[in-house]
Write an enzyme that holds these catalytic residues in place. Structure first.
Site, PDB file in Angstrom:
ATOM      1  N   HIS A  99     -11.167 -27.397 -10.855  1.00 26.71           N
ATOM      2  CA  HIS A  99     -10.501 -28.369 -11.734  1.00 26.71           C
ATOM      3  C   HIS A  99      -9.272 -27.672 -12.316  1.00 26.71           C
ATOM      4  CE1 HIS A  99     -10.716 -31.659 -14.916  1.00 26.71           C
ATOM      5  NE2 HIS A  99      -9.900 -30.783 -15.481  1.00 26.71           N
ATOM      6  N   ARG A 134     -10.474 -40.445 -17.280  1.00 22.02           N
ATOM      7  CA  ARG A 134     -11.062 -39.738 -18.432  1.00 22.02           C
ATOM      8  C   ARG A 134     -10.153 -38.571 -18.872  1.00 22.02           C
ATOM      9  NH1 ARG A 134     -12.439 -34.948 -20.589  1.00 22.02           N
ATOM     10  NH2 ARG A 134     -13.165 -34.252 -18.532  1.00 22.02           N
ATOM     11  N   CYS A 165      -0.601 -31.562 -21.569  1.00 18.53           N
ATOM     12  CA  CYS A 165      -1.294 -30.355 -22.012  1.00 18.53           C
ATOM     13  C   CYS A 165      -1.171 -30.275 -23.523  1.00 18.53           C
ATOM     14  CB  CYS A 165      -0.677 -29.118 -21.365  1.00 18.53           C
ATOM     15  SG  CYS A 165      -1.465 -27.593 -21.904  1.00 18.53           S
TER      16      CYS A 165
END
Lengths: 298, 298
Positions: free
Chosen positions: A206, A14, A239
């Site tokens: 995370h 995901r 990113c």
């Protein structure tokens, strides 16, 4: 103070894939998730129920979930940003979902077009429907150590939204260093604050590896007793705020560190490397994992 | 227990470049070292006096040293594996040298064709000549957390050779995780042992990032009060024992972590990135540094 066991949440299918340029086919996504399911990982974020107009990489998540075997005791979860997403997830047989909040007002506005408190208010209906259907809800908090628009984020902003998510019914909140700017000291300041209000058993880390600090920040978090860590196979995902930079910390690198610390995870490295090799070949590049690169080179 | 200041030893021009396929010209090496000299780094390993037959990348180190300005207060050092190397270094005006020992018998045999104790014995003449010429000697110990031939290395083997090097006259011993296999726990076991016999002020950490663990291992070492860290600009240097794997930890990544921890180094990141960009362009690839990749992408 380190935990004896850590639960790894594999977010590659995901959070990883949604930030890769190349969109995988449904069969390729299923194959990746099935390879991951053989490794001993028992929590895998397998898709997202969002508009394919915004996130084409996550289109057909319903078909992915329908193909997964619900008998194999692995918790496959989906990101469901709103009620419509949750309804679609329920139709696809999803048993666990995640909602997405931010610790930065600017990020919340730019990302989901509403304030932090509005976003939490919208989740009320999501929690109500999830409860009714016995669906577990996990909460993400993004930008916990910095925001691409605001820069530094004060720890108490993270604490507040984390506490509200837990109060609303999240069984766990996952603290996301979305742009990977955190350092060990920032991690300490963050956790010193958050853990005053939220029990450590409900907090996950995370961390993105954009500046190479993810492992040392995770090590710092482990020292606080945090025992739930999100990571992505082969360091999937870039990113979006720094082109060419890396995103999620690689599951292989996290596992190597945990193995070396004598912390058990139930995950088998050689089997994990098969999933690494599969996705790296599909994407036509080396895994963004030093462990995978070193071990696969042997 | 963290130190307030850390001295970074830039080893890119030596340990880095000697493991790169492409051999730089003398002018290119000088340009790199001059860019590094503007960053605030004050310890730079600038070359090696070894046979160009074995290490062609280090040929003409004498010309490199002769071009460096001895007035700028930067300590430029050279690796000198034997007396002949030291004599050549002295001729080139070198004021600081390093010798190279191993904690693994097999590595010593395969790398320098003699046992550990024989290698130390050979250094006696090196120390004598260095003393006579007022030249500081640093000692490397390789394979401190693992050997490509023997696997695990017991910490007391490292302690013994480290202590002997200090007793022989090394002002500092640099503990090298040559194949980058260390983890935080291995780092603790190592330092618990070494620091019983060698004062922490004489110990440096030289960690490779082959398995992505260098920063977390350095963080562990900093917790012991170690305040001297070796690193290489742009993560120069691969790992000869795992093709395609990475070598030295990147100076940029170390600096980012230290800055975030409030530990001063005197090194300026934007100036350092100019050296990163220079060498990356010369080698035709991105820096093996997540910090450099992220910041240069902006």
């Amino acid at each position: 103070m380190f935990p004896k066991e850590v639960s790894i949440v594999e977010v590659g299918p995901r959070d990883g894939l949604q930030n890769e340029k190349r969109t995988l086919s449904v069969d390729q996504k299923i194959e990746l998730i099935q390879l991951l399911s053989k490794t001993g990982l028992n929590r895998i974020e397998a898709g997202s129920f969002v508009s394919p107009k915004w996130v084409p990489q996550m289109a057909n998540s319903d078909a992915v979930f329908k193909a997964l075997n619900p008998e194999n005791k692995i918790h496959y979860s989906a990101l469901t940003p709103n009620l419509r997403g949750l309804e679609a997830a329920i139709d696809a047989g999803v048993k666990e979902v995640a909602v997405f909040g931010a610790a930065s007002e600017s990020f919340s506005q730019k990302n989901i077009n509403c304030s932090i408190s509005e976003s939490l208010k919208r989740f009320e209906a999501v929690f109500a429907l999830a409860n009714k259907n016995n669906i577990k809800v996990r909460g993400y908090v993004s930008c916990v150590m910095g925001c691409p628009y605001e820069g530094e984020i004060p720890p108490d902003a993270v604490t507040q939204v984390s506490k509200e998510l837990v109060d609303m019914g999240c069984y766990e909140v996952s603290l996301g260093d979305t742009i990977g700017v955190g350092t060990p000291m920032a991690t300490k300041l963050l956790l010193d604050d958050v853990l005053k209000e939220v029990n450590v058993s409900k907090v996950a880390a995370h961390f993105h590896d954009t500046y190479g600090q993810a492992l040392v920040n995770l090590y710092t978090a482990l020292g606080y007793g945090i025992s739930s860590i999100d990571s992505a196979i082969a360091g999937l995902g870039g990113c979006p705020y720094a082109k060419g930079a890396s995103g999620n910390v690689a599951t292989e690198d996290v596992l190597y560190m945990l193995n070396g610390m004598g912390i058990s995870t139930g995950v088998d490295m050689p089997t994990l490397l098969k999933a690494s090799a599969y996705i790296a070949e599909l994407l036509g590049r080396s895994p963004v994992s030093k462990v995978a690169s070193a071990l696969l080179a042997k």
